[in-house]
Design an enzyme around this catalytic site. Structure first.
Site, PDB file in Angstrom:
ATOM      1  N   LYS A  22     -31.577  -4.461   9.831  1.00  0.00           N
ATOM      2  CA  LYS A  22     -33.036  -4.221   9.818  1.00  0.00           C
ATOM      3  C   LYS A  22     -33.549  -3.949  11.231  1.00  0.00           C
ATOM      4  O   LYS A  22     -34.269  -2.981  11.466  1.00  0.00           O
ATOM      5  CB  LYS A  22     -33.767  -5.449   9.226  1.00  0.00           C
ATOM      6  CG  LYS A  22     -33.273  -5.855   7.839  1.00  0.00           C
ATOM      7  CD  LYS A  22     -34.031  -7.045   7.289  1.00  0.00           C
ATOM      8  CE  LYS A  22     -33.822  -8.348   8.042  1.00  0.00           C
ATOM      9  NZ  LYS A  22     -32.447  -8.903   7.923  1.00  0.00           N
ATOM     10  N   ARG A  97     -40.486 -12.602   3.046  1.00  0.00           N
ATOM     11  CA  ARG A  97     -39.193 -13.229   2.747  1.00  0.00           C
ATOM     12  C   ARG A  97     -39.270 -14.166   1.553  1.00  0.00           C
ATOM     13  O   ARG A  97     -38.261 -14.785   1.197  1.00  0.00           O
ATOM     14  CB  ARG A  97     -38.771 -14.048   3.954  1.00  0.00           C
ATOM     15  CG  ARG A  97     -37.594 -13.485   4.714  1.00  0.00           C
ATOM     16  CD  ARG A  97     -37.423 -14.344   5.936  1.00  0.00           C
ATOM     17  NE  ARG A  97     -36.114 -14.312   6.460  1.00  0.00           N
ATOM     18  CZ  ARG A  97     -35.776 -13.619   7.553  1.00  0.00           C
ATOM     19  NH1 ARG A  97     -36.650 -12.873   8.162  1.00  0.00           N
ATOM     20  NH2 ARG A  97     -34.556 -13.693   8.008  1.00  0.00           N
ATOM     21  N   ARG A 136     -22.245 -11.116  17.575  1.00  0.00           N
ATOM     22  CA  ARG A 136     -23.350 -10.399  18.243  1.00  0.00           C
ATOM     23  C   ARG A 136     -23.836 -11.118  19.497  1.00  0.00           C
ATOM     24  O   ARG A 136     -23.962 -12.329  19.526  1.00  0.00           O
ATOM     25  CB  ARG A 136     -24.473 -10.302  17.211  1.00  0.00           C
ATOM     26  CG  ARG A 136     -25.808  -9.881  17.741  1.00  0.00           C
ATOM     27  CD  ARG A 136     -26.761  -9.623  16.606  1.00  0.00           C
ATOM     28  NE  ARG A 136     -27.225 -10.808  15.928  1.00  0.00           N
ATOM     29  CZ  ARG A 136     -28.160 -10.807  14.988  1.00  0.00           C
ATOM     30  NH1 ARG A 136     -28.707  -9.687  14.595  1.00  0.00           N
ATOM     31  NH2 ARG A 136     -28.541 -11.913  14.417  1.00  0.00           N
ATOM     32  N   ARG A 170     -27.973 -15.725  20.013  1.00  0.00           N
ATOM     33  CA  ARG A 170     -28.986 -16.478  19.275  1.00  0.00           C
ATOM     34  C   ARG A 170     -28.378 -17.784  18.791  1.00  0.00           C
ATOM     35  O   ARG A 170     -27.255 -17.785  18.285  1.00  0.00           O
ATOM     36  CB  ARG A 170     -29.475 -15.645  18.084  1.00  0.00           C
ATOM     37  CG  ARG A 170     -30.570 -14.687  18.472  1.00  0.00           C
ATOM     38  CD  ARG A 170     -30.939 -13.721  17.384  1.00  0.00           C
ATOM     39  NE  ARG A 170     -31.117 -14.290  16.062  1.00  0.00           N
ATOM     40  CZ  ARG A 170     -31.497 -13.585  14.997  1.00  0.00           C
ATOM     41  NH1 ARG A 170     -31.740 -12.290  15.125  1.00  0.00           N
ATOM     42  NH2 ARG A 170     -31.638 -14.132  13.813  1.00  0.00           N
ATOM     43  N   ARG A 181     -28.380 -18.968   6.091  1.00  0.00           N
ATOM     44  CA  ARG A 181     -29.362 -17.876   6.069  1.00  0.00           C
ATOM     45  C   ARG A 181     -29.114 -16.954   4.866  1.00  0.00           C
ATOM     46  O   ARG A 181     -30.063 -16.487   4.225  1.00  0.00           O
ATOM     47  CB  ARG A 181     -29.302 -17.090   7.389  1.00  0.00           C
ATOM     48  CG  ARG A 181     -29.915 -17.880   8.546  1.00  0.00           C
ATOM     49  CD  ARG A 181     -29.455 -17.412   9.927  1.00  0.00           C
ATOM     50  NE  ARG A 181     -29.782 -16.050  10.243  1.00  0.00           N
ATOM     51  CZ  ARG A 181     -29.249 -15.367  11.258  1.00  0.00           C
ATOM     52  NH1 ARG A 181     -28.351 -15.948  12.050  1.00  0.00           N
ATOM     53  NH2 ARG A 181     -29.605 -14.139  11.487  1.00  0.00           N
TER      54      ARG A 181
END
Ligand code: AP5
Length: 230
Positions: A22, A97, A136, A170, A181
């Protein structure tokens, strides 16, 4: 006189589980179409970094991979929408969400004289997401994104874009938190799809395709949405 919904400026929801792409696609839409990205994740991370009351409330929830209360994120979106010029298109990234957030968004769009043009679901394979997210990292100075295996800096330890040698990850990008998640996505976010499907707004894009291909598919959908309806 009541504000009329703008038909010219697109309002697009990018929907998909964590790591679906996204944020990556939103960045391309900013560069190519001059749209504005409204990422509740980015807004919440900024609030956490600034130590605001919202950030203090959100920090532990985000680190567990759970969802921040609906009222908190909808208030952030309301405030952000108020700052965007009417003629500029917006991309909702990571919002709504929950079904309650989708309902809140209807009210916010009406209040800010906007109309939803598309909901684009990025369809992905969950196992690939865990790899995408747990590898990431980003430049701490300019935010350029990298990956341990798929996209390392050209010179080890040096950002390709700005030359910084500081990088960050993160805190919610661990394999364990990503599983939470994903479970939150399945339980609370996926149920908003039928709501938008019933309105004929949902389009699906293969999020496992290369980034440029995904971008082209999204672009085609936006061109279609721009065409005047007979
Ligand atoms: P948020 O920041 O929204 O995180 P997320 O939804 O988990 O999504 P990500 O940012 O991890 O992934 P993405 O889909 O943007 O993928 P990306 O483009 O980065 O939310 C974080 C937390 O904040 C939530 O858990 C929650 O606690 C809270 N929160 C936020 N909004 C909320 C809300 N509305 N309500 C309640 N709580 C909220 O890509 C990932 C990686 O894959 C990158 O390395 C990228 O380079 C790579 N990649 C992307 N596309 C491709 C491709 N096509 N092929 C190969 N690699 C690709």
């Amino acid at each position: 006189m009541a504000a009329q919904p703008s038909t010219a400026a697109p309002a697009l929801i990018l929907l998909g589980p964590p790591g679906a792409g996204k944020g990556t696609q939103a960045q391309l839409l900013i560069e190519r179409r001059g749209m504005v990205q409204l990422s509740t994740g980015d807004m919440l991370r900024a609030a956490v970094a600034a130590g605001t009351p919202v950030g203090q409330e959100a920090r532990a929830i985000m680190e567990r991979g759970e969802l921040v209360p609906d009222s908190v994120v909808s208030a952030l979106i309301d405030e952000a929408l108020g700052r965007i010029p009417a003629g500029q298109g917006v991309i909702f990234d990571g919002y709504p969400r929950t079904v309650a957030q989708a309902e809140a968004l209807d009210g916010l769009l009406a209040r800010h004289a906007r109309r939803l043009s598309r909901v684009i679901e990025l369809q992905v394979d969950e196992e690939a997401l865990i790899d995408r997210i747990s590898g990431r990292f980003a430049c701490a100075r300019c935010g350029a994104g990298y990956h341990d295996r798929h996209k390392r800096p050209r010179a080890p330890g040096v950002c390709d874009v700005c030359g910084s040698t500081e990088f960050r990850r993160r805190p919610d990008d661990t394999a364990e938190t990503v599983r939470t998640r994903l479970a939150e996505y399945r339980a609370k976010t996926a149920p908003i799809l039928p709501v938008y499907e019933a309105r004929g707004l949902v389009a699906r894009v293969d999020g496992m395709a290369p980034i440029e291909e995904v971008a082209r598919a999204i672009d085609r959908l936006l061109v279609d949405a721009d065409r005047p309806h007979p």
